[in-house]
Design an enzyme around this catalytic site. Structure first.
Site, PDB file in Angstrom:
ATOM      1  N   ASP A   1       0.917  -1.186  -0.039  1.00 21.75           N
ATOM      2  CA  ASP A   1      -0.039   0.019  -0.144  1.00 21.75           C
ATOM      3  C   ASP A   1       1.012   1.234   0.051  1.00 21.75           C
ATOM      4  OD1 ASP A   1      -2.380   1.714   0.213  1.00 21.75           O
ATOM      5  OD2 ASP A   1      -3.057   0.666   1.789  1.00 21.75           O
ATOM      6  N   TRP A   2       0.449   2.320  -0.304  1.00 18.92           N
ATOM      7  CA  TRP A   2       1.062   3.311  -0.567  1.00 18.92           C
ATOM      8  C   TRP A   2       1.719   3.830   0.773  1.00 18.92           C
ATOM      9  CZ3 TRP A   2      -0.167   1.341  -4.282  1.00 18.92           C
ATOM     10  CH2 TRP A   2      -0.070   1.611  -5.796  1.00 18.92           C
TER      11      TRP A   2
END
Length: 748
Positions: A271-272
């Protein structure tokens, strides 16, 4: 190489104010996409990697700046233009224009209709493909463990079996269009609070989800397993820790469970900002760091290889896993160029409205208050800002007090719509067509106008519609389970004066209805959920009988917030001490009576059930022509490593009849009780089918129990195990024992 012909279903709907519709589907050739097997794709990916320098291979393990929310670096000498990663699970997100804001996962799950699961995903995949996007960042399959979780609306509810079925058909619908599906957020990402915090020393961290092996396998890993079985090309690891180790560097969950136990052959992306360290993540199973601007992976791994901390073979494996889905789904063959402004919407409003309507749930209908009759019901009073458009416009951003009708939640899952049709607009159009008298007050803080409307003698004896809502977003959890803007107070204010009050609940997930649900003048309640941009037409079709509601709850609605037994953890440790006793399983264990049970939903018609027959698979009494049997689709890219667990071992056959006066649908739900050795809840969902029937018609339904369905996770032997003893089968219309229609058993 195989040519796979993909089928899209479109819906023919016959609209009538006197007879609710029954869905019909037709097959229509839509897209031909060249796909490969995983073996072929991996071979091509290895050939590709062998033609890259070590530096190029290292660089590919981290995202680079590009036109998409995530981008994998191009390799010009191999004519590879890079990979575009883009949100969201409900359509092309990140504020990209000319995209359909589809009804989100929570609404889709409430349809309990596998055809609609697949059709919606197919349409979403078409829009990603049309814009030249390679990876769609969905489906989201985190379990609704906490009613207050800000991202519940993106997922598929509180049950792992239902979430898994949704995930399976989403993956196949997306990938049948040649777009890589990304199963997320792996794993145990069931709250937003403390998903990122900063200790005194070292990198930022996420709260730790602490759980046992049985709970991990039977609840949280279950839908990811279905995604892997469907052939998902990518999995996104989450912000949180799992049992004390960050999810994106967790050797047990990434290498041990996902890649080894499940045989996942695609890539793991972060995930970012969820990557906290570089080397440990690469060793722990992370393949690509997003967005990549932190220099934790990519070129930085070169030094780790030179000093012997990381093998070159592991970096090559990372590249092979990144590239394999590209070849698997034929993205190397005439894939559309990247053009985020391309209009790929087509006629997707049709499937969007169908999902929005099919996912609405009739919770209360006293003395047939619904549907309305345009010949006799002529006066309508409408109350609440949730009936109309947001004052912030068509593209609202999440504030705790957001007003207006809601079609989706906030955060990275949000899709910028091209339009939105609110209920008030469609109600006024209906009034124009059928000569209805309408008054409305959408400013629910304007007590004077509300009082004036309620005391208007011209509307005495008419229908009152009260709209309430509750919104949530990524990044923060909800503060309570009450309706926004004192919506509960508005319901009581109207109901005190109006003998026929219909409440429309426009909510992201669970809400507490207790302050008004027993009011004698609240004669009808529709849970409209989050129905997408066709909200107005979808709701009005149900209100006026053009569509017979058939949606079912995908979570329990409790009488007391504390009844759920779980809550958001404000510390840095979230202990899953409830184990496998979540939602209706918890209510069953402790004999707690909720307001509305998981799986509950009313209809304008009635159904009867008969002739339960249980047999080992292959020994059914009924021919395939007579039964309504659902078999899982397979494709060239399906993961064959798990096929044994998905083999059907028992068939459960019964007959359902529409005994009412209108066409409609029912969702028979199969709940299974296990022998004591399995240490399972009193019952667990193990099958369902949405059955559409005309008046007086019957259908034979067969639900298959697979090897996994009748197994429990044996923590000693570390495998799925079938316990000897008696298994009880209940065919029900909700998790309420009083709704059981048929009961049987088999012995092993």
């Amino acid at each position: 190489m195989y040519k796979y012909l993909f089928i899209f279903f479109f819906l023919n709907t016959w609209l009538s104010f006197t007879q609710p519709v029954i869905i019909k589907t037709k097959l229509k050739k839509l897209t031909t996409v060249e796909t490969r097997t995983w073996e072929e794709a991996i071979r091509l990916a290895r050939d590709f990697a062998e033609q890259m320098t070590l530096e190029q291979r290292c660089n590919m393990t981290a995202g680079v700046r590009g036109r998409c929310v995530g981008f994998v670096t191009p390799v010009p000498h191999l004519n590879f233009a890079g990979l575009c990663f883009q949100d969201s699970p409900s359509g092309v997100g990140d504020h990209v224009q000319f995209s359909t804001a589809f009804a989100p996962g929570i609404q889709t799950a409430a349809t309990w209709d596998r055809d609609l699961f697949y059709q919606r995903a197919t349409a979403i995949g078409q829009e990603f493909r049309g814009k030249g996007i390679h990876f769609a960042l969905g489906p989201m399959m985190n379990i609704d463990r906490n009613a207050l979780h800000g991202r519940n609306w993106e997922g598929f509810g509180a049950d792992p079996y239902l979430s898994g079925e949704n995930s399976f058909y989403y993956v196949q619908g997306i990938q049948d269009q040649g777009v890589v599906a990304t199963a997320k957020h792996y794993i145990c990402n069931e709250q937003e609070s403390n998903r990122t915090y900063h200790p005194k020393t070292g990198p930022s961290q996420g709260y730790s989800a602490n759980l046992d092996d049985k709970t991990m396998h039977e609840i949280y890993l279950w839908p990811f397993m279905d995604s892997v079985a469907a052939g998902a090309g990518s999995v996104m690891c989450s912000y949180n820790q799992v049992n004390g180790t960050q999810a994106c560097q967790n050797d047990k969950t990434l290498n041990g469970l996902l890649k080894d136990e499940l045989g996942f052959q695609g890539n793991v992306m972060s995930d970012w900002g969820a990557t906290k360290v570089g080397l440990e993540s690469a060793l722990g199973g992370l393949d690509v760091n997003m967005p990549g601007s932190d220099d934790l992976m990519g070129y930085s791994l070169l030094q780790d290889i030179k000093n012997g901390s990381l093998s070159e073979a592991r970096v090559t494996d990372m590249v092979v896993r990144i590239m394999a889905p590209y070849f698997l789904l034929g993205q190397d063959q005439s894939y559309p160029p990247l053009n985020l402004t391309y209009d790929a919407i087509r006629d997707h409003r049709i499937i969007n409205q169908e999902v929005g309507t099919a996912g609405m749930i009739l919770l209360k209908n006293i003395n047939h208050a619904l549907p309305f009759n345009t010949d006799t019901d002529k006066y309508y009073s409408i109350y609440g800002s949730a009936a109309s458009r947001s004052s912030a416009g068509i593209d609202p951003h999440g504030l705790p007090g957001i007003d207006g009708a809601l079609y989706q939640g906030g955060g990275s899952g949000y899709v910028r719509p091209t339009y939105f049709i609110d209920p008030l607009t469609t109600l006024l159009e209906t009034a124009r067509e059928f000569h209805l008298q309408v008054q409305y007050v959408i400013d629910q803080d304007d007590s004077a106008s509300i009082h004036t409307a309620l005391t208007n003698n011209d509307f005495f004896g008419g229908k009152c519609l009260v709209f309430i809502n509750a919104w949530s977003s990524e990044g923060r959890d909800r503060q309570n389970l009450s309706a926004y803007h004192d919506g509960d107070k508005l319901v009581n204010t109207v109901a005190d004066r109006c003998a026929s009050t219909i409440v429309i609940v426009n909510s992201v997930s669970q809400l507490n209805l207790e302050s008004w649900i027993d009011h004698p003048n609240v004669t009808g309640v529709i849970w409209s959920g989050l129905p997408g941009t066709e909200y107005g037409p979808a709701l009005v079709d149900i209100l006026f009988g053009r569509y017979n509601p058939g949606g079912k709850l995908v979570f329990t609605l409790a009488k007391n917030d504390s009844d759920y037994g779980t809550n958001i953890t404000n510390t840095y440790n979230s202990n899953y001490t409830e184990g496998v006793f979540l939602d209706y399983r918890h209510f069953d264990k402790y004999n707690i009576i909720p307001r509305y049970y998981f799986g509950f939903g009313l209809s304008y018609t009635t159904f009867s059930f008969s002739q339960l027959f249980i047999s080992k698979a292959g020994q059914e009494k009924h021919s395939m022509e007579r039964i309504f049997h659902r078999q899982r689709r397979t494709s060239t890219y399906s993961n064959k490593n798990l096929s044994k667990l998905y083999a059907a071992v028992y068939s459960i056959t019964f007959t359902i009849t529409n005994t009412g006066n209108v066409d409609g649908s029912e969702v028979p739900q199969l709940y299974l009780g296990f022998p004591s050795e399995a240490a399972e809840p009193p019952k667990v969902l193990r099958g369902f089918e949405r059955v559409y029937l005309s008046v007086g018609k019957s259908k034979t339904v067969t639900l298959a129990l697979t090897q996994r369905d009748i197994s429990y996770w044996n923590v000693i032997n570390q495998k799925w195990t079938i316990a000897p003893g008696q298994y009880t089968v209940w065919i029900s219309t909700s998790a309420n024992n009083a709704d059981v229609k048929l009961k049987g058993s088999f012995n092993i």
